[in-house]
Motif scaffolding. Structure first.
Motif, PDB file in Angstrom:
ATOM      1  N   PRO A 154       0.903  -1.338   0.128  1.00 59.05           N
ATOM      2  CA  PRO A 154      -0.004   0.076   0.067  1.00 59.05           C
ATOM      3  C   PRO A 154       0.702   1.335   0.061  1.00 59.05           C
ATOM      4  N   ARG A 164       3.901  -0.173   3.543  1.00 59.41           N
ATOM      5  CA  ARG A 164       4.465  -1.338   4.157  1.00 59.41           C
ATOM      6  C   ARG A 164       4.192  -2.663   3.209  1.00 59.41           C
ATOM      7  N   GLY A 241      -6.786  -3.193  -5.613  1.00 58.06           N
ATOM      8  CA  GLY A 241      -6.126  -4.418  -6.427  1.00 58.06           C
ATOM      9  C   GLY A 241      -5.458  -5.463  -5.651  1.00 58.06           C
ATOM     10  N   ASP A 242      -5.761  -5.422  -4.350  1.00 51.43           N
ATOM     11  CA  ASP A 242      -5.119  -6.287  -3.501  1.00 51.43           C
ATOM     12  C   ASP A 242      -5.771  -7.949  -3.512  1.00 51.43           C
ATOM     13  N   HIS A 245      -5.281 -12.585  -0.425  1.00 51.96           N
ATOM     14  CA  HIS A 245      -5.703 -13.504   0.370  1.00 51.96           C
ATOM     15  C   HIS A 245      -6.892 -14.122  -0.044  1.00 51.96           C
ATOM     16  N   ALA A 246      -7.239 -14.174  -1.133  1.00 56.28           N
ATOM     17  CA  ALA A 246      -8.336 -14.864  -1.732  1.00 56.28           C
ATOM     18  C   ALA A 246      -8.132 -16.289  -1.843  1.00 56.28           C
ATOM     19  N   VAL A 247      -8.888 -17.133  -1.060  1.00 51.92           N
ATOM     20  CA  VAL A 247      -8.492 -18.494  -1.076  1.00 51.92           C
ATOM     21  C   VAL A 247      -8.656 -19.055  -2.483  1.00 51.92           C
ATOM     22  N   PRO A 250      -7.094 -24.478  -1.178  1.00 50.16           N
ATOM     23  CA  PRO A 250      -7.188 -24.859   0.405  1.00 50.16           C
ATOM     24  C   PRO A 250      -7.030 -26.092   0.718  1.00 50.16           C
ATOM     25  N   ALA A 258       1.380 -16.697   4.894  1.00 57.48           N
ATOM     26  CA  ALA A 258       1.912 -16.061   6.310  1.00 57.48           C
ATOM     27  C   ALA A 258       0.744 -15.635   7.208  1.00 57.48           C
ATOM     28  N   CYS A 259      -0.562 -15.598   6.698  1.00 59.42           N
ATOM     29  CA  CYS A 259      -2.033 -15.311   7.105  1.00 59.42           C
ATOM     30  C   CYS A 259      -2.469 -16.510   8.078  1.00 59.42           C
ATOM     31  N   ARG A 261      -3.465 -19.329   6.512  1.00 64.42           N
ATOM     32  CA  ARG A 261      -4.477 -20.178   5.732  1.00 64.42           C
ATOM     33  C   ARG A 261      -3.562 -20.851   4.783  1.00 64.42           C
ATOM     34  N   LEU A 336      -9.287 -20.010 -10.976  1.00 66.16           N
ATOM     35  CA  LEU A 336     -10.268 -19.931  -9.997  1.00 66.16           C
ATOM     36  C   LEU A 336     -10.310 -18.750  -9.418  1.00 66.16           C
ATOM     37  N   TYR A 337      -9.344 -18.020  -9.193  1.00 65.48           N
ATOM     38  CA  TYR A 337      -9.408 -16.552  -8.627  1.00 65.48           C
ATOM     39  C   TYR A 337     -10.150 -15.800  -9.818  1.00 65.48           C
ATOM     40  N   ASN A 340     -13.928 -15.938 -10.128  1.00 68.65           N
ATOM     41  CA  ASN A 340     -14.489 -15.203  -9.135  1.00 68.65           C
ATOM     42  C   ASN A 340     -14.326 -13.440  -9.391  1.00 68.65           C
ATOM     43  N   LEU A 341     -13.403 -13.288  -9.776  1.00 69.59           N
ATOM     44  CA  LEU A 341     -13.050 -11.736 -10.083  1.00 69.59           C
ATOM     45  C   LEU A 341     -14.128 -11.305 -11.338  1.00 69.59           C
TER      46      LEU A 341
END
Lengths: 412, 412
Positions: A154, A164, A241-242, A245-247, A250, A258-259, A261, A336-337, A340-341
């Protein structure tokens, strides 16, 4: 409608209105046509034209004979009347371009990002690259209206600070705007890399300006720039645009993020993760050559990741099944992403680019459309087409420079 | 800039420009002010005003004394000069509203959707509801500019057809536009329910018109309407907002979706699925009362689902731990989806509404902000605020009627 604006502000606004009309006309316009196109009076158009001619931003280009009246002088953009610099800071590569007023790339240089990731060193390389494009092009610094910088988000657009970036810890609180302005004497403007890439693509691609598309930026990580209803969409804080972290994967084999998941999209496709999978699968040799136990991630510098990513893609291209399986899984996860987008934004076009794109381009273009078709849950009422950036590797730098031209010369 | 438009088209365009300026002014404007605001000549403004007064769309509302000149007559919108009907077809409830030219709700009725899901029956109920709002309001049909219909997507806006809504199989290829026009004699316009809801919310909420927000529509399923950069975003085929297959709860306990994956957002929160979980957990009694084996889904009609969903939310509110656990898990899953949505679109506001919302509102408002804070992976540079629709249950119907007013009276 500008309300309560003082006279110099109105004059400056009218200058940009006329310049914009001439720019959009392509072949130029007569003063009479400008009156019709801008709604300004003939006297105002005449005054503005004189001012723009004096500044060298437009030129008189021949006469147009149209009916029995006096021939009309055509006013055209003077492409060399003003320039903008675009810099793209990527953890592995720093790209710098010089654009003229028409948006053509006059000069470009590419430099290795410092392996250390040290911010001061990074800025020094960028400043050196800016000096270099100016020197090579022979363009005088006084003709350059500013420097646009594309960097990982960001970001804080107001202060020109990189806040960061999750994958570039060394760049925390990097005061890019101030530092570049101090070092070059040029005004600067900061944009998120994915946004700049979408701006660059929209500028070059005629279809881009009217439609909806997502620009998938594939570099150290993955992000998405959006052109929605013909305009670049940037969000409430210019940080749209982030997508990390969309799964998408799984299962127990999905990449651990790092989150906490498994199978986050960003982690599932980023070159570092694919390289680590290649090392574990025995396709790639880890630096030092020692075996890497399960669950241990090596601390690799950006250059090593980049080299190993090249090796991984080459191995897959040469028929190595294990390398191909790693890349093909990342393509399946991307599909897959993207499904959904596309369902969320109802877009029918996805454009790919960014520093890691070229090495996987052929494989993605071969497989991704088919993977998308398999996933389609009868939600989409139209197919999604896939393309590589029409600008190429410089796209984010070109977009950052476009933003400078736009900020300087577009009416607002 | 209208190019090559013929004179009647320009006159009609100018009518809408003047009407729009008066509408936006709130308190009305004088003819002199309209010249300044619209850029039209005094003569044109005078002609247009005369025409709009003749049509009863505006009225003269007193004089304004401003300096030594002649007092100026103020032109105001005549709210009762034109009306629009909005109909919202939801599988459980059909809502119909009548809006005046200012967008105020004059009348509304709500009807049970036919339990059969039969399209002909559904349209008959909608037509009856339209007749009822007109009769109750005493508004003459000739004063109604059209019917806006909000329905589950995907839709074909051009032909007014509901294509194949995944959760309402009976409505496949429903020619809503044609059928309603044939039955009412009014022009009609079709919009996706989530889009209509976003339009309604943006209309009423002063903050909505300038910002970015997502409208989470919670009904038979879940969908998202978007207001981006101040405008309602509809996508390439007006079908934006499908969020059903984003994975949010992929573990072995996650709801099994028709797409074959576990934990899709749509499946994880839709009332039918939560009701089935309630039956299995022993919180709810299945119709007939027989135990339901694992993996078997009951065939429940929409009314039964609705009643059982009410029972589930009441049980949770009354302290039933199993019922609360089911709802709280769906809130956690919603938070995960919304964090990804907010990161993608860089939005700082989420508004909830739709037919299933009121029953879970208190619980969501209590828990969702905290769940969002827990998930935030330091990606968002600003917090996301959460609110209930400021329009309430009629929001999609109001939005559909707003679209009619907009299509009829906004300059384009």
């Amino acid at each position: 409608m500008p309300r309560g604006a003082n006279l110099p502000a109105i004059a400056a606004f009218n200058d940009t209105v006329v310049l914009d009309a001439i720019r959009r006309s392509g072949d130029g316009m007569s003063r009479v046509e400008l009156v019709g196109a801008t709604g300004l009076s003939a006297q105002t158009v005449s005054n503005v034209s004189r001012r723009l001619l004096g500044q060298g931003l437009i030129r008189e280009a021949g006469k147009q004979i149209d009916g029995p009246g006096k021939p009309r002088t055509i006013l055209q953009l003077e492409p060399r009347g003003s320039y903008a610099v675009g810099v793209h800071l990527d953890p592995t590569v720093i790209t710098c371009v010089l654009l003229d007023l028409e948006g053509s790339v006059i000069e470009h240089v590419r430099r290795h990002s410092p392996v250390s990731g040290d911010p001061a060193e990074t800025i020094a390389v960028a400043v050196d690259a800016i000096g270099d494009v100016l020197k090579r092009s022979g363009v005088d610094r006084s003709r350059v209206s500013g420097v646009g910088v594309a960097a990982p988000g960001p970001i804080d657009v107001g202060t020109g600070v990189v806040v960061r970036p999750p994958l570039v810890p060394g760049w925390n609180d990097l005061h890019l705007g101030d530092e570049l302005t101090a070092a070059t004497g040029l005004p600067s403007l900061l944009a998120k890399d994915v946004t700049a890439a979408a701006v660059g693509e929209r500028w070059r691609d005629p279809a881009g300006a009217s439609g909806n598309f997502a620009f998938v930026y594939y570099g150290t990580g993955v992000g998405v720039g959006m052109v929605l209803a013909g305009a670049v969409y940037t969000g409430a804080s210019q940080n749209a645009g982030d997508v990390g972290h969309a799964v998408v994967d799984p299962g127990p084999d999905g990449a651990l993020c790092a989150c906490g998941r498994r199978g986050c999209y960003g982690e599932s496709v980023r070159p570092y993760r694919l390289v680590m999978q290649g090392i574990r699968a025995g396709v790639l040799r880890a630096p030092g050559g020692a075996p890497v136990p399960d669950g241990v991630d090596l601390d690799l510098d950006v250059d090593t990741v980049d080299e190993l990513f090249t090796a991984l893609t080459r191995a897959a291209d040469d028929g190595d099944a294990a390398a191909a399986a790693i890349l093909d899984r990342s393509i399946r996860n991307s599909a897959l992403y993207l499904s959904n987008l596309a369902a969320l934004l109802d877009i029918d076009r996805v454009v790919y680019g960014g520093p890691s794109w070229a090495r996987v381009e052929r494989r993605y273009l071969e497989q991704l459309p088919e993977r998308l078709r398999e996933i389609d849950m009868s939600i989409l009422t139209h197919p999604v087409t896939l393309a590589s950036s029409s600008v190429g590797d410089d796209v984010a730098a070109v977009g950052a420079a476009c933003l400078v031209l736009d900020a300087t010369f577009s009416p607002r």
